[in-house]
Design an enzyme around this catalytic site. Structure first.
Site, short mmCIF file in Angstrom:
data_model
loop_
_atom_site.label_atom_id
_atom_site.label_comp_id
_atom_site.label_asym_id
_atom_site.label_seq_id
_atom_site.Cartn_x
_atom_site.Cartn_y
_atom_site.Cartn_z
CD GLU A 140 -2.65 1.44 2.45
OE1 GLU A 140 -3.85 1.20 2.41
OE2 GLU A 140 -2.07 1.82 3.49
CB ILE A 154 -2.72 14.79 15.24
CG1 ILE A 154 -1.46 15.62 15.01
CG2 ILE A 154 -3.47 15.19 16.51
CD1 ILE A 154 -0.48 15.64 16.13
P1 0O2 Z 1 -2.87 1.60 10.23
O1 0O2 Z 1 -2.75 1.48 11.69
O2 0O2 Z 1 -2.42 2.93 9.72
O3 0O2 Z 1 -2.24 0.47 9.49
P2 0O2 Z 1 -10.92 0.64 6.47
O4 0O2 Z 1 -10.72 -0.64 7.20
O5 0O2 Z 1 -12.12 0.71 5.60
O6 0O2 Z 1 -10.75 1.86 7.38
P3 0O2 Z 1 -9.29 -0.05 4.26
O7 0O2 Z 1 -10.46 -0.51 3.48
O8 0O2 Z 1 -8.29 -1.09 4.65
O9 0O2 Z 1 -9.69 0.78 5.54
O10 0O2 Z 1 -8.58 1.02 3.40
P4 0O2 Z 1 -8.45 2.56 3.56
O11 0O2 Z 1 -9.71 3.22 3.95
O12 0O2 Z 1 -7.83 2.99 2.28
O13 0O2 Z 1 -7.42 2.74 4.80
C1 0O2 Z 1 -6.15 2.19 4.77
C2 0O2 Z 1 -5.23 2.99 5.65
O14 0O2 Z 1 -5.40 4.39 5.40
C3 0O2 Z 1 -5.48 2.85 7.13
O15 0O2 Z 1 -4.86 1.67 7.59
C4 0O2 Z 1 -4.82 4.12 7.66
O16 0O2 Z 1 -3.42 4.01 7.65
C5 0O2 Z 1 -5.21 5.13 6.60
N1 0O2 Z 1 -6.51 5.74 6.97
C6 0O2 Z 1 -7.70 5.50 6.41
N2 0O2 Z 1 -8.65 6.26 6.98
C7 0O2 Z 1 -8.04 7.00 7.94
C8 0O2 Z 1 -8.51 8.00 8.87
O17 0O2 Z 1 -9.69 8.35 8.95
N3 0O2 Z 1 -7.55 8.54 9.70
C9 0O2 Z 1 -6.24 8.19 9.65
N4 0O2 Z 1 -5.38 8.78 10.49
N5 0O2 Z 1 -5.78 7.24 8.78
C10 0O2 Z 1 -6.67 6.66 7.94
P5 0O2 Z 1 -5.32 0.97 8.91
O18 0O2 Z 1 -5.02 -0.48 8.80
O19 0O2 Z 1 -6.75 1.33 9.22
O20 0O2 Z 1 -4.44 1.60 10.01
#
Ligand code: 0O2
Length: 267
Positions: A140, A154
């Site tokens: 990703e 934040i």
């Molecule tokens: P981490 O801890 O960063 O690895 P979903 O489960 O629907 O929220 P999806 O379908 O896996 O997410 O894909 P999406 O929406 O593209 O999000 C993938 C990553 O984008 C997330 O990974 C976050 O890193 C970042 N992201 C998405 N939405 C937000 C948000 O509202 N705030 C912040 N700060 N980051 C976001 P992970 O695995 O959720 O988290």
């Protein structure tokens, strides 16, 4: 379920992250070397922790036998840009590369998430070579501006702190901050050309100074020492004067002297 050998499974993902960080940093170096503004400001990479993988699998009801296909961000690259326009330039750069294949894209820049999150996400397939042969890895790539990254970092910490039960007043503050970030990025885009010009001049000057000093060092080995000392004195004089054109002229003149001595290519 068969035993999961985590270290063995995650090894190729770690390799992919390390390789891609090197490759994207190389793009920055190439732009700087050419004295041009780089659309990439900073690159970081991370391997998802085992606990985060388990948590995501549980949250999304993913069978652990298939987590490698279903969890797309085990290997994660984050590309930070100065301006929103740079994000799309980086997307183009990624699309033109032959060492990665696009699986999907999400434009959270033009389609901001409800939380206020903005970023461009691309999932790519990337091959790594291992002892057991070639392995195709999903990576990703998140591309965002410095300002968007500030907000997301934040907000991510607060999400973690409140474990999805963020108080309404904090959610409201974050929403206002997201609006402010949007305006900040727009304001910065308005002065983008000015900033790019300033940064280009800085890069050109840095490259010219580096060329001059390499030539002086090479000449010191083969030319008359006093002549080289005089050249160095002349360089300091021009440098202190601060005239960019004179510095470039001096650099070209020095190239010719170095060429005469066959000193240009000496390491
Ligand atoms: P981490 O801890 O960063 O690895 P979903 O489960 O629907 O929220 P999806 O379908 O896996 O997410 O894909 P999406 O929406 O593209 O999000 C993938 C990553 O984008 C997330 O990974 C976050 O890193 C970042 N992201 C998405 N939405 C937000 C948000 O509202 N705030 C912040 N700060 N980051 C976001 P992970 O695995 O959720 O988290």
């Amino acid at each position: 379920m068969k035993i999961q050998l985590w270290r063995e499974i995650l090894g190729p993902y770690e390799l992919a992250v390390n390789e891609l960080v090197v490759k994207f940093n190389h793009i920055i170096d190439e732009y700087k070397e050419a004295g041009e503004y780089s659309p990439i400001e900073l690159v970081t990479g991370r391997l998802k922790t085992i606990s985060s993988i388990l948590e995501k699998a549980q949250k999304k009801g993913i069978d652990l036998e298939h987590f490698q296909e279903k969890i797309e961000d085990i290997a994660g690259i984050r590309i930070i840009c100065q301006f929103v326009e740079d994000i799309y330039k980086v997307v183009d750069i990624i699309k033109r590369r032959s060492d990665m294949r696009i699986k999907s894209e999400k434009d959270y820049i033009n389609n901001m998430k409800e939380s206020g999150y903005r970023s461009y996400h691309i999932i790519v397939y990337y091959n790594v070579e291992t002892m057991k042969g070639t392995k195709e890895i999903q990576v990703e790539i998140q591309i965002r501006t410095l300002a968007m990254n500030f907000w997301a970092t934040i907000e991510h910490s607060l999400q973690y702190k409140y474990n999805k039960n963020m108080p309404a007043h904090i959610r409201q503050r974050l929403s206002s901050a997201a609006e402010a970030i949007l305006i900040l990025d727009q304001e910065m885009s308005a002065v983008r050309d000015e900033i790019m010009d300033a940064q280009n001049s800085f890069n050109i000057k840095a490259n010219t100074v580096a060329d001059i000093l390499t030539n002086i060092q090479n000449l010191y080995r083969v030319a008359n020492k006093q002549e080289v000392i005089n050249i160095q004195d002349e360089f300091f004089r021009i440098y202190q004067n601060g005239d960019k054109d004179e510095l470039e002229k001096f650099s070209m003149h020095l190239d010719k002297i170095a060429e005469r001595y066959g000193a240009q290519s000496l390491k």
